[in-house]
Design an enzyme around this catalytic site. Structure first.
Site, PDB file in Angstrom:
ATOM      1  N   GLU A  25      -1.236  -1.211  -4.762  1.00  0.00           N
ATOM      2  CA  GLU A  25      -2.490  -0.469  -4.938  1.00  0.00           C
ATOM      3  C   GLU A  25      -2.362   0.512  -6.094  1.00  0.00           C
ATOM      4  O   GLU A  25      -1.377   1.235  -6.212  1.00  0.00           O
ATOM      5  CB  GLU A  25      -2.864   0.292  -3.659  1.00  0.00           C
ATOM      6  CG  GLU A  25      -4.237   0.946  -3.794  1.00  0.00           C
ATOM      7  CD  GLU A  25      -4.710   1.567  -2.494  1.00  0.00           C
ATOM      8  OE1 GLU A  25      -4.879   0.833  -1.518  1.00  0.00           O
ATOM      9  OE2 GLU A  25      -4.919   2.785  -2.472  1.00  0.00           O
ATOM     10  N   ASP A  76       0.883  -1.169   0.000  1.00  0.00           N
ATOM     11  CA  ASP A  76       0.000   0.000   0.000  1.00  0.00           C
ATOM     12  C   ASP A  76       0.920   1.219   0.000  1.00  0.00           C
ATOM     13  O   ASP A  76       1.420   1.622   1.055  1.00  0.00           O
ATOM     14  CB  ASP A  76      -0.883  -0.026   1.253  1.00  0.00           C
ATOM     15  CG  ASP A  76      -1.847   1.157   1.286  1.00  0.00           C
ATOM     16  OD1 ASP A  76      -2.194   1.678   0.208  1.00  0.00           O
ATOM     17  OD2 ASP A  76      -2.241   1.561   2.394  1.00  0.00           O
ATOM     18  N   ASP A 120      -2.699   1.126   7.044  1.00  0.00           N
ATOM     19  CA  ASP A 120      -1.838   0.832   5.891  1.00  0.00           C
ATOM     20  C   ASP A 120      -1.356  -0.621   5.926  1.00  0.00           C
ATOM     21  O   ASP A 120      -1.131  -1.240   4.888  1.00  0.00           O
ATOM     22  CB  ASP A 120      -0.636   1.767   5.871  1.00  0.00           C
ATOM     23  CG  ASP A 120      -1.056   3.200   6.126  1.00  0.00           C
ATOM     24  OD1 ASP A 120      -1.210   3.940   5.162  1.00  0.00           O
ATOM     25  OD2 ASP A 120      -1.275   3.554   7.307  1.00  0.00           O
TER      26      ASP A 120
END
Lengths: 174, 174
Positions: free
Chosen positions: A68, A7, A141
């Site tokens: 992501e 992420d 996260d």
């Protein structure tokens, strides 16, 4: 298969390693967040992120990396740093010849919770349940990185089954 | 001093090396554009950009690297790739411990043409004149990379003179 989910972010870059296959329980291997200080110059922060990702690729030897997908419509104040961090993550994986997949936040939310509009708490709760953890991974996260890895295993598995079914039916070109 | 200017981009990443000091004629050392095909996956394209920048850092050994500062308000369709390429450029320089400066397009236009709203043709014409070239560097990304390097030398020189004057006057703290 073992997947590293990333992420990306300049201040907090989540990394989660999950092992497993579709239809079997998934296993948490490791989870961490690379933090860099906003007082440091951006180039130094990006080098720290690169070093953190490289260290994990060395240690955990994933079969694939899921990052992501960042959109320009995201929060303008942080989107450039996020894009830069995602670029570093992609380069680290691509230099090693690892397969890289980009999943959107909506895809990840839908995969782990069945709801593409799930909030952070719902995603965290589902990650905790799917990986049978005692507590929700913190910060968000970390949970998001694990959710990316889970999504990749599940989607990859579905894709692999489709490919196998297509191949069994005589291939794409018929 | 020798400066590598980088105009980051995923499809075309301009690189220009300029040598010189404030108040003396500047010299073009080399200029090039790294091109990557939009048919390739982004991670592969970023690795090509990294390799191209690394090769130039090896070959030209600049004293500093100047990268165009990317804004989120730029063209949304290309800004993410531009941000990712700029992150790669910064990491390549920072890994070597080179000083990195980010200059905005307005700063660059103002430095080379005296007009922060100069268009591409004006910037190209001024770069051609400043470096005493026979023809305008093409494409615009090449001229922009040279303009970045020129801006860095001139701004850096001005800053160095201010610092020297402050030091001669007894330092900042008086």
């Amino acid at each position: 298969m073992r997947v590293l989910g990333i992420d990306p972010g300049l201040t907090r870059c989540g990394m989660g390693v999950v092992e497993g296959d579709v239809g079997r329980p998934l296993k948490l291997i490791d989870v961490n967040v690379i933090r860099t200080s906003s007082h440091l110059p951006v180039p130094e922060r990006l080098v720290s992120i690169e070093q953190g990702i490289e260290a994990w690729l060395d240690e955990h030897r994933p079969d694939a990396v899921a990052v992501e997908r960042v959109f320009a419509r995201a929060d303008v104040s942080t989107v450039m740093g996020t894009a830069q961090a995602s670029g570093i993550a992609m380069v680290c994986a691509a230099r090693r010849g690892l397969p890289i997949a980009l999943h959107t936040p909506t895809e990840v939310k839908a995969a782990v919770s069945g709801n593409g509009r799930a909030d952070k708490a719902q995603v965290g709760a589902m990650v905790t349940r799917i990986l049978r953890l005692d507590a929700m991974p913190k910060p968000a996260d970390a949970a998001d990185a694990l959710a990316l890895a889970i999504t990749h295993i599940w989607r990859g598995g579905a894709q692999a089954r489709i490919d196998a079914a297509v191949a069994a039916a005589g291939g794409v070109c018929r």
